[in-house]
Design a protein around this motif. Structure first.
Motif, PDB file in Angstrom:
ATOM      1  N   GLN A 117      -5.282   4.571   7.481  1.00 54.88           N
ATOM      2  CA  GLN A 117      -5.739   3.349   8.145  1.00 54.88           C
ATOM      3  C   GLN A 117      -5.465   3.423   9.648  1.00 54.88           C
TER       4      GLN A 117
ATOM      5  N   ASN B 163      -2.031   5.963   2.551  1.00 54.37           N
ATOM      6  CA  ASN B 163      -3.141   5.042   2.825  1.00 54.37           C
ATOM      7  C   ASN B 163      -2.951   4.341   4.161  1.00 54.37           C
TER       8      ASN B 163
ATOM      9  N   GLY C 144     -16.641   0.715   5.916  1.00 57.84           N
ATOM     10  CA  GLY C 144     -17.887   0.306   5.265  1.00 57.84           C
ATOM     11  C   GLY C 144     -19.134   0.762   5.977  1.00 57.84           C
TER      12      GLY C 144
ATOM     13  N   SER D 164     -20.642   4.104   8.928  1.00 55.26           N
ATOM     14  CA  SER D 164     -20.338   5.415   9.493  1.00 55.26           C
ATOM     15  C   SER D 164     -19.832   5.270  10.931  1.00 55.26           C
TER      16      SER D 164
ATOM     17  N   SER E 149     -16.020  11.464   8.523  1.00 53.91           N
ATOM     18  CA  SER E 149     -17.032  10.405   8.406  1.00 53.91           C
ATOM     19  C   SER E 149     -16.951   9.716   7.044  1.00 53.91           C
ATOM     20  N   ARG E 150     -16.671  10.497   6.006  1.00 54.55           N
ATOM     21  CA  ARG E 150     -16.508   9.907   4.672  1.00 54.55           C
ATOM     22  C   ARG E 150     -15.327   8.946   4.631  1.00 54.55           C
ATOM     23  N   MET E 151     -14.201   9.357   5.219  1.00 55.49           N
ATOM     24  CA  MET E 151     -13.016   8.505   5.239  1.00 55.49           C
ATOM     25  C   MET E 151     -13.265   7.261   6.093  1.00 55.49           C
TER      26      MET E 151
ATOM     27  N   ARG F 292     -16.147   5.762   6.634  1.00 50.67           N
ATOM     28  CA  ARG F 292     -17.022   4.854   5.886  1.00 50.67           C
ATOM     29  C   ARG F 292     -16.246   4.151   4.756  1.00 50.67           C
ATOM     30  N   LYS F 293     -15.322   4.878   4.144  1.00 53.88           N
ATOM     31  CA  LYS F 293     -14.528   4.287   3.054  1.00 53.88           C
ATOM     32  C   LYS F 293     -13.701   3.113   3.563  1.00 53.88           C
ATOM     33  N   ILE F 294     -13.140   3.254   4.761  1.00 50.65           N
ATOM     34  CA  ILE F 294     -12.296   2.195   5.325  1.00 50.65           C
ATOM     35  C   ILE F 294     -13.131   1.091   5.956  1.00 50.65           C
TER      36      ILE F 294
ATOM     37  N   THR G  29       0.846  -1.193   0.000  1.00 47.80           N
ATOM     38  CA  THR G  29       0.000   0.000   0.000  1.00 47.80           C
ATOM     39  C   THR G  29       0.878   1.238   0.000  1.00 47.80           C
TER      40      THR G  29
ATOM     41  N   TYR H 122     -15.892  15.197   6.497  1.00 54.32           N
ATOM     42  CA  TYR H 122     -14.831  14.525   5.723  1.00 54.32           C
ATOM     43  C   TYR H 122     -14.310  13.304   6.481  1.00 54.32           C
TER      44      TYR H 122
END
Length: 301
Positions: free
Chosen positions: A242, A238, A283, A285, A275-277, A279-281, A234, A273
């Motif tokens: 994480q 990233n 899956g 909120s 919360s978006r990150m 959820r991205k990690i 990675t 922002y």
């Protein structure tokens, strides 16, 4: 199983071959058919130990704890030196000849195994095409894995115990796969991952750019990113993200802080922002994650 070694077994060494009847049951049972042991052993300072097989009809793994030896393998009988900390992996169909060094005899764990998914477990080890050796180093937990498998010799004819040993073999194989990238990192002397990751941990509450990380190990940004990705799979940023999300999960678990406070604690001024990150990690909120901890939501719901 491939023909066992006829090496005379001294009192401090162990050799255990599973009963044929039990092997047949393991080969058919849904909990073991994919991977199961055939024979297991530990040879201590095995002076004079050697084995040659032109026909190899199962899979063999040897873990060298001390001393050294040699292996010749494949149709062309390529040779490699086996040293303490090395794992020798010989898939089905690989003709081979291995032997201990007479002046510096090896101590080894070995296991013959079979099953429908053996090659998948071997592939996970990411062997170099030109060599059957993995240089892992000596790991006490890996030794414990082999010792747990050797306890199978106490099982006698209880199928449940042998099913357990088959799944211990799974653990051993996946443990080696886990140690593989760690060994590569230790062999890489131009990139101190421990130093980089320590800096990341210390800066979780703020932002950290690639240039700062690259300067830490005296590399250009380009070479740093390239080396880091080759070792970890990675990018450094990233991985830093994480780590931030892992820290946020911990705070959601052990505190009652609001989402904005937790976002701030891991270096995000914008809670949306963050919360978006998250959820991205993860899956889900941050609020959904906390709801699981509070028993208001399920892991899959």
């Amino acid at each position: 199983m491939s023909t066992p070694s006829s090496w005379p077994l001294p009192p401090e060494s162990t050799r255990f071959v599973l009963p044929r009847k039990m092997v047949s049951q393991l080969a058919e049972h849904p909990l073991s058919a994919q991977l199961y042991p055939l024979g297991i052993g530990y040879y201590q300072l095995a002076r004079g130990h050697a084995m040659r097989r032109e026909q190899h009809d199962d899979f063999l793994l040897i873990y060298c704890l001390e001393g050294s030896g040699r292996v010749a393998f494949g149709p062309k009988q390529k040779r490699r030196i086996i040293r303490a900390g090395d794992v020798l992996v010989l898939p089905r169909g690989t003709p081979h000849h291995y032997w201990t060094d007479q002046k510096d005899p090896w101590s080894i764990y070995w296991i013959h195994f079979d099953g429908s998914h053996c090659q998948d477990f071997i592939d996970q080890l990411d062997l170099e095409p030109s060599s059957p050796l993995l240089s892992l180093g000596i790991h006490s937990r890996l030794v414990a894995d082999f010792e747990a498998l050797l306890d199978t010799r106490q099982a006698r004819h209880h199928l449940a115990a042998y099913l357990h040993s088959a799944n211990q073999l799974r653990q051993l194989m996946t443990h080696i796969a886990l140690l593989r990238p760690l060994a590569r990192r230790q062999q890489e002397d131009t990139l101190d991952l421990e130093k980089i990751h320590s800096l990341m941990q210390a800066r979780l509450h703020e932002q950290l750019d690639v240039e700062t990380l690259a300067n830490t190990v005296s590399l250009s940004k380009y070479h740093f990113i390239k080396k880091y990705k080759a070792l970890t799979g990675t990018t450094p940023i990233n991985h830093f993200i994480q780590l931030k999300i892992e820290r946020a999960c911990h705070l959601l678990d052990v505190t009652n802080k609001g989402i904005k406070e937790i976002a701030w604690a891991v270096g995000y001024e914008d809670a949306y922002y963050f919360s978006r990150m998250f959820r991205k990690i993860m899956g889900i909120s941050p609020s959904q994650y906390r709801a699981i901890r509070l028993g208001r939501s399920s892991y899959t719901g």
